[in-house]
Design a protein around this motif. Structure first.
Motif, mmCIF file in Angstrom:
data_model
loop_
_atom_site.group_PDB
_atom_site.id
_atom_site.type_symbol
_atom_site.label_atom_id
_atom_site.label_comp_id
_atom_site.label_asym_id
_atom_site.label_seq_id
_atom_site.Cartn_x
_atom_site.Cartn_y
_atom_site.Cartn_z
ATOM 1 N N LEU A 121 0.827 -1.209 0.000
ATOM 2 C CA LEU A 121 0.000 0.000 0.000
ATOM 3 C C LEU A 121 0.865 1.263 0.000
ATOM 4 O O LEU A 121 1.900 1.316 0.659
ATOM 5 C CB LEU A 121 -0.899 0.024 1.241
ATOM 6 N N VAL A 122 0.392 2.249 -0.754
ATOM 7 C CA VAL A 122 0.976 3.599 -0.717
ATOM 8 C C VAL A 122 -0.190 4.566 -0.587
ATOM 9 O O VAL A 122 -1.045 4.648 -1.472
ATOM 10 C CB VAL A 122 1.787 3.905 -1.989
ATOM 11 N N LEU A 123 -0.245 5.283 0.526
ATOM 12 C CA LEU A 123 -1.344 6.205 0.796
ATOM 13 C C LEU A 123 -0.936 7.616 0.377
ATOM 14 O O LEU A 123 0.050 8.163 0.870
ATOM 15 C CB LEU A 123 -1.700 6.175 2.282
ATOM 16 N N HIS A 124 -1.700 8.225 -0.523
ATOM 17 C CA HIS A 124 -1.382 9.564 -1.020
ATOM 18 C C HIS A 124 -2.143 10.606 -0.202
ATOM 19 O O HIS A 124 -3.118 11.208 -0.658
ATOM 20 C CB HIS A 124 -1.732 9.658 -2.502
ATOM 21 N N LYS B 23 -21.687 15.382 8.652
ATOM 22 C CA LYS B 23 -20.755 14.277 8.393
ATOM 23 C C LYS B 23 -19.944 14.616 7.147
ATOM 24 O O LYS B 23 -20.498 14.970 6.105
ATOM 25 C CB LYS B 23 -21.517 12.971 8.181
ATOM 26 N N ILE B 24 -18.628 14.514 7.267
ATOM 27 C CA ILE B 24 -17.734 14.777 6.141
ATOM 28 C C ILE B 24 -17.018 13.482 5.777
ATOM 29 O O ILE B 24 -16.428 12.818 6.635
ATOM 30 C CB ILE B 24 -16.705 15.864 6.492
ATOM 31 N N ASP B 25 -17.079 13.116 4.491
ATOM 32 C CA ASP B 25 -16.340 11.957 3.972
ATOM 33 C C ASP B 25 -15.097 12.465 3.259
ATOM 34 O O ASP B 25 -15.183 13.187 2.258
ATOM 35 C CB ASP B 25 -17.195 11.161 2.996
ATOM 36 N N ILE B 26 -13.939 12.097 3.766
ATOM 37 C CA ILE B 26 -12.663 12.523 3.178
ATOM 38 C C ILE B 26 -12.077 11.363 2.390
ATOM 39 O O ILE B 26 -11.864 10.268 2.935
ATOM 40 C CB ILE B 26 -11.689 12.967 4.277
ATOM 41 N N ALA B 27 -11.858 11.582 1.095
ATOM 42 C CA ALA B 27 -11.303 10.547 0.219
ATOM 43 C C ALA B 27 -9.789 10.737 0.093
ATOM 44 O O ALA B 27 -9.306 11.857 -0.078
ATOM 45 C CB ALA B 27 -11.957 10.615 -1.152
ATOM 46 N N ILE B 28 -9.051 9.618 0.181
ATOM 47 C CA ILE B 28 -7.595 9.651 0.025
ATOM 48 C C ILE B 28 -7.207 8.557 -0.975
ATOM 49 O O ILE B 28 -7.439 7.370 -0.720
ATOM 50 C CB ILE B 28 -6.876 9.405 1.362
ATOM 51 N N PRO B 29 -6.635 8.917 -2.117
ATOM 52 C CA PRO B 29 -6.217 7.903 -3.099
ATOM 53 C C PRO B 29 -5.098 7.025 -2.541
ATOM 54 O O PRO B 29 -4.309 7.458 -1.691
ATOM 55 C CB PRO B 29 -5.722 8.734 -4.291
ATOM 56 N N PHE B 30 -5.034 5.795 -3.038
ATOM 57 C CA PHE B 30 -3.952 4.902 -2.638
ATOM 58 C C PHE B 30 -3.597 3.980 -3.794
ATOM 59 O O PHE B 30 -4.381 3.765 -4.721
ATOM 60 C CB PHE B 30 -4.348 4.074 -1.404
#
Length: 410
Positions: A54-57, A93-100
């Motif tokens: 995994l690489v979390l951006h 409610k806030i949904d935060i998206a993080i590409p990986f």
């Protein structure tokens, strides 16, 4: 789907990946295994068992959704809530998206080493993780909210870091695991079909060493299993690796002869230089009733033949640029027809920059559509490659390239 990290899943998950590939190898058809290229099979199944870490951006995070929600504040001591009473207020409610990048499966496991801080629940979807946070509208605190988000992201980054070592250890063990599984399958296939993959060739060393026998042993990434030729499997001669290495060492020893007698080689053409190598080889090996073991074919070739097929061949060429080199490789590919053919490409060099020529040779070999694997490459020595022709699937051609500096008569 929500993916909480679960303690103790790492090794079981990795073992399941390996077991799945091992079971697929065991289920292969016997004839297919015996006819397929070992290199291509190993590459295919190794690729299936390798896990991409995994690489979390985190630097690419963004708010994907913002919706209203109800927040339970019953345990908020800042609010006047009677014990046992449930209090709910309006919130967001806030949904935060993080590409990986990497295998999404890894989000479901916990590393063998992990912090005690715990990890937040996340949703994994389309190459992104979704991290959700909620807060009451009547007491929104941007600084506090940002701190919570950063802590959650940091815990996820820690998880990815801890998993990286586990994934690396798994991936390092995969090639040998696949190799051994294929070896066992191949041995079982040989025993089951009654095939003997090693035949004897009537060659023996001049020093009366034992008879020359032929034993059984010898990314763009693959997207499908290697193809094989139609028809039933037929065992074919395989030049023993020790004998192949011995032949190459004999050939290599000629470099000392050239260094000590430069004037004798300065005016020679390819065919004449080839004959010196031929003489050296037949001083170490003796043939049977057919005469010399190593024979000349055409103007530049040294070869061993068995049943009218070439088992070993050496092509001798002066370096005249990459085009001529590629033509020499093409000649080798046309000569060799056994399932496991071993050969040498001997390049005579009259330029002053040997390392530059070797690098060009290496680049040419790796750019071939038939190239499957670089066994080794030495910038100041020999290199070895495994090739498979599309027209003869499953049949490996092992090519060792050698460069010899020949003095110029000019």
């Amino acid at each position: 789907m929500m993916y909480p990290f679960r303690e103790g899943d790492t090794f079981a998950t990795f073992r399941n990946v390996v077991d799945s590939v091992s079971n697929e190898i065991k289920a292969l058809d016997n004839e297919y295994v015996l006819k397929a290229s070992e290199t291509e099979l190993e590459e295919y199944f190794t690729d299936k068992a390798i896990i991409k870490p995994l690489v979390l951006h985190s630097d690419q995070q963004y708010i994907k959704n913002q919706t209203g929600t109800q927040i339970d504040v019953s345990h908020d001591f800042h609010r006047a809530v009677f014990p046992g009473e449930r209090a709910v207020v309006r919130g967001t409610k806030i949904d935060i998206a993080i590409p990986f990048d990497g295998d999404p499966m890894l989000w479901r496991v916990r590393a063998s080493t992990w912090s005690s801080g715990g990890y937040p629940d996340i949703e994994v979807k389309g190459g992104e993780i979704i991290l959700s946070v909620s807060f009451p509208d009547d007491s929104a605190n941007p600084g506090q909210l940002k701190g919570e988000i950063n802590r959650n992201i940091k815990s996820l980054e820690d998880a990815v870091g801890y998993l990286k070592k586990d994934v690396q250890n798994h991936n390092n063990s995969v090639p040998n695991t696949v190799k051994q599984a294929l070896k066992r399958k191949r041995e079982l296939a040989q025993a089951t079909t009654g095939a003997v993959a090693a035949l004897g060739i009537p060659v023996k060393r001049a020093d009366a060493s034992p008879t020359f026998t032929i034993p059984a042993k010898r990314r763009t990434k693959p997207t499908k299993k290697p193809t094989v030729e139609t028809g039933s499997y037929q065992p074919e001669p395989v030049l023993d690796e020790k004998e192949y290495q011995h032949i190459l060492e004999i050939i290599k020893s000629m470099s000392l002869v050239i260094e000590r007698n430069p004037a004798s080689f300065a005016s020679l053409d390819e065919e004449s230089i080839r004959d010196h190598f031929l003489l050296q080889l037949n001083g170490h090996y003796e043939g049977g009733a057919t005469g010399e073991t190593f024979n000349a074919s055409g103007k530049t070739d040294i070869l061993i033949r068995e049943e009218n097929k070439n088992v070993f061949i050496a092509e001798c060429k002066f370096w005249r640029g990459q085009k001529v080199f590629n033509e020499a490789v093409g000649q080798l590919l046309g000569y060799l027809t056994w399932r496991d053919s071993k050969c040498a490409l001997m390049i005579f060099n009259r330029t002053k920059d040997s390392n530059a020529v070797r690098q060009k040779m290496h680049e040419a070999m790796e750019s071939l559509p038939e190239h499957r694997k670089t066994v080794f490459h030495h910038a100041d020595g020999d290199s070895r490659y495994i090739l498979v022709k599309e027209s003869e699937p499953g049949k490996e051609i092992i090519v060792t390239t050698q460069l010899y500096d020949i003095p110029s008569d000019k």
